[in-house]
Design an enzyme around this catalytic site. Structure first.
Site, PDB file in Angstrom:
ATOM      1  N   ASP A 263      -9.327  -4.252  -5.640  1.00 16.08           N
ATOM      2  CA  ASP A 263      -8.825  -3.277  -4.665  1.00 16.08           C
ATOM      3  C   ASP A 263      -9.583  -1.960  -4.821  1.00 16.08           C
ATOM      4  O   ASP A 263      -9.544  -1.319  -5.863  1.00 16.08           O
ATOM      5  CB  ASP A 263      -7.324  -3.052  -4.875  1.00 16.08           C
TER       6      ASP A 263
ATOM      7  N   SER B 157       0.837  -1.193   0.000  1.00 16.19           N
ATOM      8  CA  SER B 157       0.000   0.000   0.000  1.00 16.19           C
ATOM      9  C   SER B 157       0.879   1.252   0.000  1.00 16.19           C
ATOM     10  O   SER B 157       1.666   1.444  -0.923  1.00 16.19           O
ATOM     11  CB  SER B 157      -0.968  -0.032   1.192  1.00 16.19           C
TER      12      SER B 157
ATOM     13  N   HIS C 203      -7.954  -4.863  -0.890  1.00 14.85           N
ATOM     14  CA  HIS C 203      -6.750  -4.292  -0.289  1.00 14.85           C
ATOM     15  C   HIS C 203      -6.251  -5.215   0.814  1.00 14.85           C
ATOM     16  O   HIS C 203      -6.160  -4.845   1.989  1.00 14.85           O
ATOM     17  CB  HIS C 203      -7.065  -2.892   0.248  1.00 14.85           C
TER      18      HIS C 203
END
Length: 432
Positions: free
Chosen positions: A382, A297, A411
């Site tokens: 995501d 991320s 995610h």
């Protein structure tokens, strides 16, 4: 002893959700899937989505479902409420005439409770081009930033954490001087106890404010690991302190000074990653040549940034990188986290100064400059780091690259993704 073990377990648990945890299983499961096995289509090709609702492993007949279909992170082009007579139904999803992602989101209401899932079809994703500007003085800007950093003494301070050490590994709380005199960078260093020279792995963090436990597992396998925070605060405090900071002064930190490229929050962060490598490569146990960086991320972004800024890095591993092609929203498509220019942020952030600043920090422009092999992994579902934005960065990388797709992940990652990444990094770092 039990209190210490409980604290370490809590710290590790707090670190996991940012890059590696899976969502919890639900009593009722809504499954949505595109009709191609690889969820990938040619421009103009029709996609069909199957929506199915399961309870106790069986299809739920007459399940009430609402669904919507449209380009990811954009207003849906189709909405409908239906009843699944058999518990499953095929929906016409339409197509796309430009490269990108078409998403079907389905919500089922069972016994008064809602259950949600999605599927995202890719249309020629390897042809997605960036929207973000590539500043003419980008390289000069970052060369000067690194020159300024080099003038700042590292002033490293290492504190042994006996309660975290193992038979094979010493664990330290480390802080370094970063960015300017008096500013600090904190992290957890794990070093093999056995005398010798070892490769090193920098682990950069996902978004948020939290303590860190360190990567003892890889250190026990003969790799020096350094897991850093980015906020200039110790990473061994009580969890409640980070909760308070995250809800207080550090709430919204990705937006700090976005209107000034020299004062923007991420300048100290990007330089902190370089400073962490300054420290790692200065250790007497470092083997002098094998250095990698990894994260997910925000950490996926920082992995790419660090590899581009620092020639000492030989390999990078990135899960679903953030901060990529953030200007996508200004061109009518999804942009990367933290979504500066989506429908909520655009009115405040769409200024000449802020748009100019993001060009110096967008992961796309660092991806253009990556020269080392990388392993990348993400999924099409995501909703935090849209795949459109990630492909915009991935597609401009000219260095050797591998992409491991777990199509239905959002995610989060499956254990297999983490294992594959870790094995790849170990193999590169240890030459096996």
């Amino acid at each position: 002893m039990f209190k210490k073990l409980a604290l370490l377990t809590l710290i590790w648990a707090l670190c996991l959700p940012i890059a590696f945890s899976q969502p919890t299983e639900k009593f009722v499961k809504v499954l949505v899937a595109a009709d191609h096995a690889d969820w990938t289509y040619k421009l103009g090709e029709k996609v069909k989505f199957t929506i199915a609702v399961f309870k106790n492993g069986n299809l739920v007949k007459d399940a009430k479902v609402r669904y919507e279909i449209g380009p990811e992170k954009q207003e849906p082009s189709k909405k409908e409420a239906i009843s699944l007579a058999t518990g499953s139904q095929i929906i016409d999803g339409g197509t796309m005439t430009i490269s990108g992602f078409l998403r079907c989101v389905a919500i089922a209401e069972i016994d008064g409770k809602e259950y949600r899932n999605l599927s995202t079809a890719a249309f020629e994703p390897l042809t997605i081009s960036p929207t973000v500007e590539n500043p003419a003085d980008f390289d000069t800007f970052w060369r000067e930033a690194k020159d300024e950093l080099a003038k700042i003494p590292i002033d490293a301070k290492m504190t042994l954490l006996p309660e975290r050490c193992t038979e094979k590994v010493n664990v330290y709380h480390v802080n370094l001087q970063n960015f300017k005199i008096g500013a600090r960078l904190y992290g957890i260093l794990c070093v093999p106890k056995k005398e010798g020279k070892y490769p090193a792995l920098l682990q950069v963090p996902g978004a948020g404010v939290r303590p860190y436990g360190g990567d003892i597992n890889n250190a026990e396998k003969g790799i020096i690991t350094f897991q850093i925070g980015i906020h200039g605060i110790p990473v061994t405090m009580e969890p409640s302190v980070y909760t308070d900071l995250g809800a207080g002064i550090l709430n919204g930190y990705p937006n700090y000074n976005l209107d000034d490229k020299n004062r923007f929050f991420y300048k100290r962060v990007y330089m902190g990653c370089v400073r962490a490598n300054d420290f790692l490569t200065s250790l007497p146990q470092y083997d002098g040549s094998n250095l990698a960086v990894t994260g997910g991320s925000q950490g996926g972004a920082l992995s790419i940034v660090t590899a581009a800024l620092d020639s000492r890095v030989k390999w990078l591993g990135a899960f679903y990188p953030a901060l990529a092609d953030v200007t996508g929203y200004l061109k009518g498509r999804a942009g990367g986290w933290p979504h500066y220019f989506d429908k909520l942020g655009r009115a405040y952030n769409e200024t000449k100064e802020k748009i100019a600043t993001v060009g110096y920090y967008d992961v796309v422009n660092f991806a253009r400059r990556v020269k080392v092999p990388g392993m990348y992994s993400w999924g099409f579902n995501d909703e935090t780091c849209p795949p459109t934005s990630m492909y915009a960065a991935y597609n401009v990388i000219t260095a050797p690259k591998e992409l491991f797709l777990a199509l239905d992940t959002g995610h989060w990652t499956y254990p297999e993704q983490g294992e594959k990444m870790n094995n790849w990094l170990q193999e590169k770092l240890k030459g096996k």
